[in-house]
Design a protein around this motif. Structure first.
Motif, PDB file in Angstrom:
ATOM      1  N   ALA A 131       0.887  -1.177   0.164  1.00  0.00           N
ATOM      2  CA  ALA A 131      -0.001  -0.075   0.153  1.00  0.00           C
ATOM      3  C   ALA A 131       0.813   1.310   0.007  1.00  0.00           C
ATOM      4  O   ALA A 131       1.911   0.980   0.470  1.00  0.00           O
ATOM      5  N   THR A 132       0.183   2.247  -0.433  1.00  0.00           N
ATOM      6  CA  THR A 132       0.766   3.731  -0.550  1.00  0.00           C
ATOM      7  C   THR A 132       0.010   4.523   0.513  1.00  0.00           C
ATOM      8  O   THR A 132      -1.456   4.529   0.519  1.00  0.00           O
ATOM      9  N   VAL A 133       0.554   5.057   1.444  1.00  0.00           N
ATOM     10  CA  VAL A 133      -0.121   5.933   2.512  1.00  0.00           C
ATOM     11  C   VAL A 133       0.164   7.379   2.790  1.00  0.00           C
ATOM     12  O   VAL A 133       1.323   7.527   2.411  1.00  0.00           O
ATOM     13  N   THR A 134      -0.827   8.253   2.900  1.00  0.00           N
ATOM     14  CA  THR A 134      -0.633   9.598   3.217  1.00  0.00           C
ATOM     15  C   THR A 134      -1.043   9.630   4.562  1.00  0.00           C
ATOM     16  O   THR A 134      -2.151   9.465   5.094  1.00  0.00           O
ATOM     17  N   ILE A 135       0.214  10.005   5.252  1.00  0.00           N
ATOM     18  CA  ILE A 135       0.230  10.301   6.712  1.00  0.00           C
ATOM     19  C   ILE A 135      -0.169  12.124   6.721  1.00  0.00           C
ATOM     20  O   ILE A 135       0.468  12.944   6.130  1.00  0.00           O
ATOM     21  N   PRO A 136      -1.101  12.246   7.662  1.00  0.00           N
ATOM     22  CA  PRO A 136      -1.375  13.657   8.061  1.00  0.00           C
ATOM     23  C   PRO A 136       0.107  14.591   8.613  1.00  0.00           C
ATOM     24  O   PRO A 136       1.074  13.674   9.049  1.00  0.00           O
ATOM     25  N   GLY A 137      -0.341  15.697   8.822  1.00  0.00           N
ATOM     26  CA  GLY A 137       0.830  16.542   9.001  1.00  0.00           C
ATOM     27  C   GLY A 137       1.421  16.214  10.631  1.00  0.00           C
ATOM     28  O   GLY A 137       0.796  15.702  11.249  1.00  0.00           O
ATOM     29  N   SER A 138       2.474  16.668  10.647  1.00  0.00           N
ATOM     30  CA  SER A 138       3.303  16.456  12.077  1.00  0.00           C
ATOM     31  C   SER A 138       2.531  17.323  13.072  1.00  0.00           C
ATOM     32  O   SER A 138       2.420  18.586  12.954  1.00  0.00           O
ATOM     33  N   LYS A 139       2.255  16.853  14.389  1.00  0.00           N
ATOM     34  CA  LYS A 139       1.590  17.277  15.310  1.00  0.00           C
ATOM     35  C   LYS A 139       2.763  18.493  15.776  1.00  0.00           C
ATOM     36  O   LYS A 139       2.516  19.499  16.291  1.00  0.00           O
ATOM     37  N   SER A 140       3.892  18.078  16.010  1.00  0.00           N
ATOM     38  CA  SER A 140       4.994  18.806  16.722  1.00  0.00           C
ATOM     39  C   SER A 140       5.389  19.968  15.794  1.00  0.00           C
ATOM     40  O   SER A 140       5.599  21.256  16.353  1.00  0.00           O
ATOM     41  N   VAL A 141       5.277  19.870  14.471  1.00  0.00           N
ATOM     42  CA  VAL A 141       5.532  21.050  13.656  1.00  0.00           C
ATOM     43  C   VAL A 141       4.274  21.947  13.669  1.00  0.00           C
ATOM     44  O   VAL A 141       4.508  23.152  13.637  1.00  0.00           O
ATOM     45  N   THR A 142       3.292  21.284  13.468  1.00  0.00           N
ATOM     46  CA  THR A 142       1.927  22.200  13.503  1.00  0.00           C
ATOM     47  C   THR A 142       1.793  23.052  14.639  1.00  0.00           C
ATOM     48  O   THR A 142       1.512  24.312  14.411  1.00  0.00           O
ATOM     49  N   ASN A 143       1.764  22.543  15.880  1.00  0.00           N
ATOM     50  CA  ASN A 143       1.804  23.405  16.986  1.00  0.00           C
ATOM     51  C   ASN A 143       2.910  24.329  17.220  1.00  0.00           C
ATOM     52  O   ASN A 143       2.542  25.398  17.696  1.00  0.00           O
ATOM     53  N   ARG A 144       4.137  23.800  16.652  1.00  0.00           N
ATOM     54  CA  ARG A 144       5.331  25.200  16.605  1.00  0.00           C
ATOM     55  C   ARG A 144       4.901  26.070  15.842  1.00  0.00           C
ATOM     56  O   ARG A 144       5.083  27.281  16.003  1.00  0.00           O
ATOM     57  N   ALA A 145       4.344  25.763  14.610  1.00  0.00           N
ATOM     58  CA  ALA A 145       4.245  26.693  13.705  1.00  0.00           C
ATOM     59  C   ALA A 145       3.156  27.663  14.015  1.00  0.00           C
ATOM     60  O   ALA A 145       3.179  28.739  13.720  1.00  0.00           O
ATOM     61  N   LEU A 146       2.055  26.963  14.707  1.00  0.00           N
ATOM     62  CA  LEU A 146       0.809  27.949  15.156  1.00  0.00           C
ATOM     63  C   LEU A 146       1.505  28.921  16.029  1.00  0.00           C
ATOM     64  O   LEU A 146       1.033  30.199  15.875  1.00  0.00           O
ATOM     65  N   LEU A 147       2.157  28.617  16.936  1.00  0.00           N
ATOM     66  CA  LEU A 147       2.515  29.519  18.068  1.00  0.00           C
ATOM     67  C   LEU A 147       3.550  30.557  17.486  1.00  0.00           C
ATOM     68  O   LEU A 147       3.392  31.766  17.730  1.00  0.00           O
ATOM     69  N   LEU A 148       4.461  30.157  16.695  1.00  0.00           N
ATOM     70  CA  LEU A 148       5.508  31.090  16.145  1.00  0.00           C
ATOM     71  C   LEU A 148       4.791  31.944  15.113  1.00  0.00           C
ATOM     72  O   LEU A 148       4.880  33.112  15.159  1.00  0.00           O
ATOM     73  N   ALA A 149       3.759  31.524  14.329  1.00  0.00           N
ATOM     74  CA  ALA A 149       2.719  32.534  13.502  1.00  0.00           C
ATOM     75  C   ALA A 149       2.153  33.726  14.606  1.00  0.00           C
ATOM     76  O   ALA A 149       1.922  34.737  14.160  1.00  0.00           O
ATOM     77  N   ALA A 150       1.681  32.974  15.585  1.00  0.00           N
ATOM     78  CA  ALA A 150       1.063  33.954  16.455  1.00  0.00           C
ATOM     79  C   ALA A 150       1.973  34.958  16.897  1.00  0.00           C
ATOM     80  O   ALA A 150       1.449  36.087  17.590  1.00  0.00           O
ATOM     81  N   LEU A 151       3.213  34.745  17.153  1.00  0.00           N
ATOM     82  CA  LEU A 151       4.263  35.803  17.858  1.00  0.00           C
ATOM     83  C   LEU A 151       4.782  36.503  16.768  1.00  0.00           C
ATOM     84  O   LEU A 151       5.250  37.500  17.056  1.00  0.00           O
ATOM     85  N   ALA A 152       4.412  36.378  15.406  1.00  0.00           N
ATOM     86  CA  ALA A 152       4.977  37.230  14.298  1.00  0.00           C
ATOM     87  C   ALA A 152       4.522  38.543  14.079  1.00  0.00           C
ATOM     88  O   ALA A 152       3.403  38.803  14.892  1.00  0.00           O
ATOM     89  N   GLY A 153       5.401  39.307  13.288  1.00  0.00           N
ATOM     90  CA  GLY A 153       5.026  40.710  13.148  1.00  0.00           C
ATOM     91  C   GLY A 153       3.797  40.925  12.214  1.00  0.00           C
ATOM     92  O   GLY A 153       3.217  41.863  11.954  1.00  0.00           O
ATOM     93  N   GLU A 154       3.762  39.847  11.208  1.00  0.00           N
ATOM     94  CA  GLU A 154       2.546  40.140  10.243  1.00  0.00           C
ATOM     95  C   GLU A 154       1.925  38.528   9.985  1.00  0.00           C
ATOM     96  O   GLU A 154       2.610  37.563  10.532  1.00  0.00           O
ATOM     97  N   PRO A 155       0.842  38.524   9.555  1.00  0.00           N
ATOM     98  CA  PRO A 155       0.239  37.185   9.443  1.00  0.00           C
ATOM     99  C   PRO A 155       0.928  36.459   8.467  1.00  0.00           C
ATOM    100  O   PRO A 155       1.905  36.650   7.974  1.00  0.00           O
ATOM    101  N   GLY A 156       0.668  35.037   8.810  1.00  0.00           N
ATOM    102  CA  GLY A 156       1.388  34.068   8.077  1.00  0.00           C
ATOM    103  C   GLY A 156       0.529  32.737   7.517  1.00  0.00           C
ATOM    104  O   GLY A 156      -0.835  32.738   8.112  1.00  0.00           O
ATOM    105  N   TRP A 157       0.971  31.676   7.163  1.00  0.00           N
ATOM    106  CA  TRP A 157       0.085  30.675   6.657  1.00  0.00           C
ATOM    107  C   TRP A 157       0.803  29.481   7.311  1.00  0.00           C
ATOM    108  O   TRP A 157       2.120  29.256   7.402  1.00  0.00           O
ATOM    109  N   VAL A 158       0.073  28.318   7.654  1.00  0.00           N
ATOM    110  CA  VAL A 158       0.482  27.055   8.119  1.00  0.00           C
ATOM    111  C   VAL A 158      -0.274  26.050   7.258  1.00  0.00           C
ATOM    112  O   VAL A 158      -1.681  25.781   7.280  1.00  0.00           O
TER     113      VAL A 158
END
Length: 443
Positions: free
Chosen positions: A17-44
């Protein structure tokens, strides 16, 4: 209360089989927090949508951060075309209430951010959150000048009295029970007036790759970080104060969540490809390639991702899993099906995770006929013929996926509360069924 039991499917033929694994929890939650601290809007982009990431997003929203969720089906790729636009708050809001659930990243990462709010932020969570270590973050924030009410427990529930700013500077903490204590301070440290210098004092820090992930993501956001692995002083991390850049970040697949799928290839002498496996990553899950090769499989990179193949033989393993503790439950499940003894060590800190993972693994595997003993810092697993029975999961997603792996080779394994996999792998039961249904259709 009646248990909800999931009959673990038995493999009747080799998976392919070929499997698509959802995004990394560790990366997602760090990315959300860093984006919240940024000086302008960002995308995750391609974030993990799971209970843990939703708790992080909701916690940030409670503090006034805007998070707009969109779907663009044209973008394709792993995780589909979902993207979250993060709009930082001019001033983090207080008073506020935040539910941390049982998510380590939320309970450790958000209090250091909450000190920057303009009022009190009350944190509460699942009953297990009251038992998980939080003292490292609480004591460090107090040493840096923050006011925190926790009833003297060193754990949840607690209230952070935000004052809009924190001086920051040097602080000592013992991160031997969780690397997240270090990451928590580093992630918000650039917004402290003097930045932050975190000096670890104590035993070895577990899961160091997760701190390296934090450091790399901070640098990509424009933050200056000095870290031990770059020739800096041992056990000292420094973050220079400064603005963070809003970024457009694509989240990698969660490589740790590939553990049960590659295990299926090992157990059934089959083949599984995980799409979009990164050539370079700080995720600890990348070590699955080497660990599972030692246990009898082989891997290669293809145009689609990483292909792992089992040979029909599973070898026991002697492995220090200190840096990759989250992989232990599934590795232990595979080891219970091996042809020789395994010794997994360096993982005493797993007693403080979502549950006491060492005690839980020993009990549940032994209740199925196994021979597993706890050591001071790990497990010794002597393979024995296993039999049917209920595998309890203790509301721990990694225990649930481990049980599914055992069920591939053992008829009659019933998994308690398979829904707990929604913590990081929301569609696991369907993905698992599809994996085996495809193999059966080809047989």
């Amino acid at each position: 209360m009646t248990e909800t039991l999931w009959p673990a499917p038995v493999a009747t033929t080799a998976v392919d089989a070929t499997v698509t694994i959802p995004g990394s929890k560790s990366v997602t939650n760090r990315a959300l927090l860093l984006a919240a601290l940024a000086g302008e809007p960002g995308w995750v982009r391609r974030p993990l949508r799971s209970r843990d990431s939703q708790l992080m997003a909701d916690g940030l929203r409670a503090l006034g951060v805007g998070i707009e969720e969109t779907v663009n089906n044209a973008t394709g790729g792993s995780g589909g075309g979902e993207a979250w636009r993060v709009i930082p708050a001019p001033v983090l809001r207080g008073p506020a209430r935040v539910d941390v659930g049982n998510a380590g990243t939320v309970m450790r990462f958000l209090p250091p951010l909450a000190v920057l709010a303009d009022g009190p932020v009350h944190f509460d969570g699942d009953p297990r959150s009251y038992e998980r270590p939080q003292h490292g973050v609480i004591n460090a924030l107090r040493a840096l000048g923050a006011r925190i009410d926790d009833g003297g427990r060193g754990s949840f529930p607690l209230t952070v009295h935000g004052s809009g700013a924190l001086d920051g500077g040097p602080v000592e903490l013992d991160a031997s029970s969780s690397s997240q204590f270090v990451s928590a301070l580093l992630l918000s440290g650039a917004r402290y007036n003097q930045g932050v210098e975190v000096r670890h004092v104590g035993g070895p820090v577990p899961s160091l790759p997760h701190i390296r992930m934090t450091v790399e993501m901070l640098r990509l956001a424009g933050v200056q970080v000095d870290a031990p692995e770059d020739g800096g002083e041992k056990d000292i991390w420094r973050v220079t104060p400064g603005a963070l850049l809003g970024r457009d970040l694509v989240v990698e697949p969660d490589l740790s969540n590939a553990a049960p799928f590659f295990a299926a290839a090992l157990v059934t002498a089959g083949r599984v490809t995980v799409r979009d496996w990164p050539a370079h990553t700080t995720q600890p899950g990348d070590q699955l390639r080497e660990i599972y090769t030692q246990m009898g499989g082989s891997y290669r990179f293809t145009d689609e991702g990483l292909e792992f193949t089992g040979t029909g033989r599973i070898r026991g393993i002697e492995a220090d899993l200190h840096d990759v503790g989250e992989l232990t439950p599934v590795i232990a499940a595979v080891a219970a099906l091996a042809d020789s003894e395994s010794h997994l060590y360096g993982i005493a800190h797993l007693r403080l995770h979502e549950t006491d993972r060492l005690a839980a693994l020993a009990k549940e595997l032994n209740d199925l006929g196994g021979d597993v003993t706890e050591t001071e810092d790990g497990l010794r697993i002597r393979p024995r013929p296993l039999h049917s029975g209920v595998f309890h999961t203790y509301e721990d997603h990694r225990l649930a996926t481990a049980a599914a792996v055992v069920g591939l080779a053992v008829e009659g394994v019933e998994v308690e509360n398979i829904a707990t996999t929604a913590k990081t792998l929301p569609d696991f039961p369907q993905m698992w069924s599809d994996l085996l249904a495809g193999a059966a259709a080809r047989a």
